[in-house]
Enzyme design. Structure first.
Site, short mmCIF file in Angstrom:
data_model
loop_
_atom_site.label_atom_id
_atom_site.label_comp_id
_atom_site.label_asym_id
_atom_site.label_seq_id
_atom_site.Cartn_x
_atom_site.Cartn_y
_atom_site.Cartn_z
N ASP A 67 48.69 31.45 40.33
CA ASP A 67 48.34 30.99 38.98
C ASP A 67 49.44 31.28 37.97
OD1 ASP A 67 48.01 33.73 39.12
OD2 ASP A 67 45.88 33.73 38.67
N ASN A 136 35.35 40.97 36.87
CA ASN A 136 34.19 40.06 36.87
C ASN A 136 34.11 39.25 38.17
OD1 ASN A 136 36.26 38.24 36.60
ND2 ASN A 136 35.61 37.41 34.61
N HIS A 138 36.55 37.53 39.64
CA HIS A 138 37.40 36.33 39.76
C HIS A 138 38.50 36.53 40.80
CE1 HIS A 138 40.18 37.72 36.22
NE2 HIS A 138 40.86 37.87 37.34
N GLU A 143 37.32 31.87 37.35
CA GLU A 143 36.35 32.73 36.68
C GLU A 143 34.94 32.47 37.23
OE1 GLU A 143 37.42 35.02 34.95
OE2 GLU A 143 38.76 34.45 33.32
C1 GLP Z 1 44.60 38.38 36.77
C2 GLP Z 1 45.15 37.51 37.89
C3 GLP Z 1 44.45 37.79 39.21
C4 GLP Z 1 44.40 39.28 39.46
C5 GLP Z 1 43.60 39.94 38.37
C6 GLP Z 1 43.46 41.44 38.55
O1 GLP Z 1 43.50 37.84 36.16
N1 GLP Z 1 45.05 36.13 37.60
O2 GLP Z 1 45.15 37.12 40.26
O3 GLP Z 1 43.81 39.53 40.71
O4 GLP Z 1 44.27 39.70 37.13
O5 GLP Z 1 44.58 42.11 38.05
P1 GLP Z 1 44.92 43.61 38.35
O6 GLP Z 1 45.43 43.66 39.75
O7 GLP Z 1 45.98 43.97 37.35
O8 GLP Z 1 43.67 44.38 38.16
#
Ligand code: GLP
Length: 262
Positions: A67, A136, A138, A143
């Protein structure tokens, strides 16, 4: 689905790197799906070490990132382009021509999304996809409520996700409202999935993903439907699981490439 509860974040990251390195040694032109966020940083550090100290070769690898924010230029220090360059690409010998990251600045975002989907197919499909998980539930920027069959597209970020990511920006207003993301269906097409989670803030999401019903309200729960999925956790993120997992893990020989862990 193979759930592995590791003692610490570092052992989890080393385990993840061991799996990726194993796949890469067996298939030098691996198609590697990559994620951003703080969770895979330990994995990336370990892959860099394996490259520098053991000559792990990325020269034939093709990468696809999950993404990217809409509207942030690649040089913005919160763009996923920047993140990947700083935390992985500039430290290994990946060929820049083989790197793919959604273009959040594309003039025609939906045409870009269609191109991205087709490009994954033309490259033979993702062999192994790294995933984190949002609090959440995702995955990528899919989402809660995202169609479990969705493809690469533009998504509106939820308040929770923008709030979670606000710490990286000057203030909440600066956090982009939209992102381009592979869809849940796109992610499910990868031949293997490697979902990583760390610390207590993810414990509830991990429980919903691994033990809850498969539902669009927790997009990560779709992992239960994948035939070759690893869920690598540290103790804190696994704290709310009720099942017993590691005894299964100890009897699997994944390094042979035959890991019937469905
Ligand atoms: C973002 C990314 C996800 C990732 C998530 C969790 O929203 N788009 O791909 O898994 O954050 O991030 P973190 O690993 O910093 O908790």
């Amino acid at each position: 689905m193979l759930v592995i509860v590791n003692e610490t974040y570092d052992t989890m990251s080393a385990e993840a790197a061991r799996i990726v390195a194993d796949r890469l040694r067996k298939k030098p032109d691996l198609v590697l799906g990559l994620a951003t966020g703080s969770t895979p940083l330990g994995l990336y550090r370990e892959l860099i070490r394996l490259h520098k100290e053991e000559g792990l070769d990325f020269s034939k690898v093709t990468t696809f990132n999950l993404d990217e924010y809409v509207g942030l230029p690649p040089e913005h220090d919160q763009s996923f382009h920047y993140f990947m360059r700083e935390n992985l690409f500039k430290h290994i010998n990946v060929d820049p021509r083989f790197i793919h990251i959604p273009q959040g600045m594309a003039k025609d975002l939906s045409a870009f999304c269609d191109w991205y989907e087709q490009r994954i197919v033309d490259c033979g499909g993702v062999d192994i996809q790294i995933l984190g998980i949002g609090v959440n539930g995702h995955i990528a920027f899919n989402e809660p409520g995202s169609s479990l069959g969705s493809r690469t597209r533009i998504k509106t970020l939820t308040g929770t996700t923008r709030q979670d990511n606000a710490r990286f920006f000057k203030n909440l207003d600066e956090v982009p409202k939209y992102a381009l993301t592979m869809g849940v269906g796109t992610i499910m097409d990868a031949k293997e999935l490697l979902l990583l989670a760390t610390n207590a803030s993810k414990a509830a999401a991990v429980r919903s993903a691994v033990e809850g019903p498969v539902t669009a309200m927790c997009p990560a729960s779709i992992i239960q439907m994948h035939r070759n999925a690893f869920v690598l956790l540290d103790k804190e993120s696994a704290a709310e699981l009720t099942g017993t997992y590691n005894d299964t893990w100890e009897h699997k020989i994944f390094t042979s490439g035959n890991h019937p862990h469905g």
